[in-house]
Design an enzyme around this catalytic site. Sequence first.
Site, PDB file in Angstrom:
ATOM      1  N   HIS A 183      17.458  -4.810 -26.512  1.00 53.81           N
ATOM      2  CA  HIS A 183      17.744  -3.680 -27.714  1.00 53.81           C
ATOM      3  C   HIS A 183      16.912  -2.868 -27.001  1.00 53.81           C
ATOM      4  O   HIS A 183      17.176  -1.544 -26.471  1.00 53.81           O
ATOM      5  CB  HIS A 183      18.680  -4.140 -28.277  1.00 53.81           C
ATOM      6  CG  HIS A 183      19.700  -4.508 -28.388  1.00 53.81           C
ATOM      7  ND1 HIS A 183      20.454  -4.961 -29.901  1.00 53.81           N
ATOM      8  CD2 HIS A 183      20.474  -5.815 -27.441  1.00 53.81           C
ATOM      9  CE1 HIS A 183      22.284  -5.372 -29.316  1.00 53.81           C
ATOM     10  NE2 HIS A 183      21.353  -5.874 -27.824  1.00 53.81           N
ATOM     11  N   SER A 190      11.296   0.738 -30.256  1.00 59.94           N
ATOM     12  CA  SER A 190      12.097   1.623 -31.186  1.00 59.94           C
ATOM     13  C   SER A 190      13.293   1.312 -32.028  1.00 59.94           C
ATOM     14  O   SER A 190      13.260   1.852 -32.933  1.00 59.94           O
ATOM     15  CB  SER A 190      12.998   3.524 -29.533  1.00 59.94           C
ATOM     16  OG  SER A 190      13.331   2.209 -29.202  1.00 59.94           O
ATOM     17  N   PRO A 242      25.686  -2.558 -24.159  1.00 65.02           N
ATOM     18  CA  PRO A 242      26.778  -3.133 -23.855  1.00 65.02           C
ATOM     19  C   PRO A 242      27.516  -3.492 -24.925  1.00 65.02           C
ATOM     20  O   PRO A 242      26.795  -4.089 -25.206  1.00 65.02           O
ATOM     21  CB  PRO A 242      26.007  -3.897 -22.674  1.00 65.02           C
ATOM     22  CG  PRO A 242      25.370  -3.656 -22.108  1.00 65.02           C
ATOM     23  CD  PRO A 242      24.041  -2.828 -23.060  1.00 65.02           C
ATOM     24  N   ASP A 284      25.790 -21.064 -26.699  1.00 70.34           N
ATOM     25  CA  ASP A 284      26.361 -22.223 -25.727  1.00 70.34           C
ATOM     26  C   ASP A 284      26.297 -23.479 -26.432  1.00 70.34           C
ATOM     27  O   ASP A 284      25.331 -23.994 -27.997  1.00 70.34           O
ATOM     28  CB  ASP A 284      24.716 -22.321 -25.201  1.00 70.34           C
ATOM     29  CG  ASP A 284      24.362 -23.391 -24.286  1.00 70.34           C
ATOM     30  OD1 ASP A 284      25.475 -24.372 -24.709  1.00 70.34           O
ATOM     31  OD2 ASP A 284      23.170 -24.075 -23.934  1.00 70.34           O
TER      32      ASP A 284
END
Length: 327
Positions: free
Chosen positions: A76, A86, A172, A247
Amino acid sequence: MISIVNIQGLSMGAKFLLVLVVVATVSSNCRVQGALDRGFYDDSCPPFEVIVSGTVQSFLDRDPSVAPGLLRMLFHDAFVGGLDGSPLLNSSGGSDPPERLATPNLSLHGFDLIDAIKSKLEGICPGIVSCADILATAARDAITLTNGPFWRVKFGRRDGRSSNFNEANHLPSPFEDANGLLAKFAAKGFTAEEMVLLQGGGHSIGVGHCPLIASRLSNPDPTLDPSYAAQLRPICSANANAALPNDPVTPPLLDNQYFANVQARKGLFTSDQELLFDGRTKPAIDKYAASSSAFARDFSKAIQKLSELGVLTGSQGSVRKICAIAN
Ligand code: HEM
């Protein structure tokens, strides 16, 4: 010492050799301004890597979830203006909220580990090691120390002075189709294969929360294996905010199991399962399902690329004293 050589009388071959020698000498003697470098802290903060790995190990001993937490934070951070620390900031430096409060970042965790490393380093080599380099290194160590792949981390990143709330809100989305995902990764210079590798490695560990797949469970999604949906439904009915393993087969390990899960229609999010149905992404799903060694090798290259994408170096940005506060 600089010696002036008369090269007029030299043959072409000799001139070429001379140029090679000069280039090699210059590049070995001076660190390229602005480039990341393995030896960046060798003189200024020799214990840097030992402190990072020791602190990561002690946090992992108490809470293995810091490994996926840091890897997601790295993604990210790097995907929004390059890896510059950031998302660690508690203020944007402007009128927007900080990046950390953008919706995709609300479930980030591992801030306390970065702060613990930073405070140890400030005690030994104040003002030297950036929060961005700490995050890049701690995420790698956390994955490698939990038996995942190793990748080389170069140093010399500088910390950003601001964060970008709006861009972070457009990371995304788990509801996104392959077209949208491919466009976002292509805009950052990644191929379809690199995108599948990064998403596959990242989503072979850690968790996702029920609200993000509720619609796949309530209106049966034909792309989700019905028996897997039947396993997940009671968990999310009992606790609408439950955490589900990304998973379910090898949950704590960053490995190539994700690709077999997606082949079996057991990808957790729409954005995972979509990769099986697009001709640009399916070849990579099949390739990495078939070879754990090819996955480990290529994931390492892709994550190194992600960690070096558009970073601040040289005199750009700053080195923060406290990772949550710009200076
Ligand atoms: C490509 C599109 C991607 C989408 C849409 C996406 C989305 C998500 C979402 C929604 C979650 C669950 C968050 C939660 O419920 O708390 C998640 C978890 C995670 N993602 Fe991604 N992600 C993507 C790519 C990546 C990449 C490239 C990486 C790293 C290389 C990554 C690493 C992780 C990890 C490690 C977790 C588990 C975090 C934890 O357990 O705390 N993801 N992702």
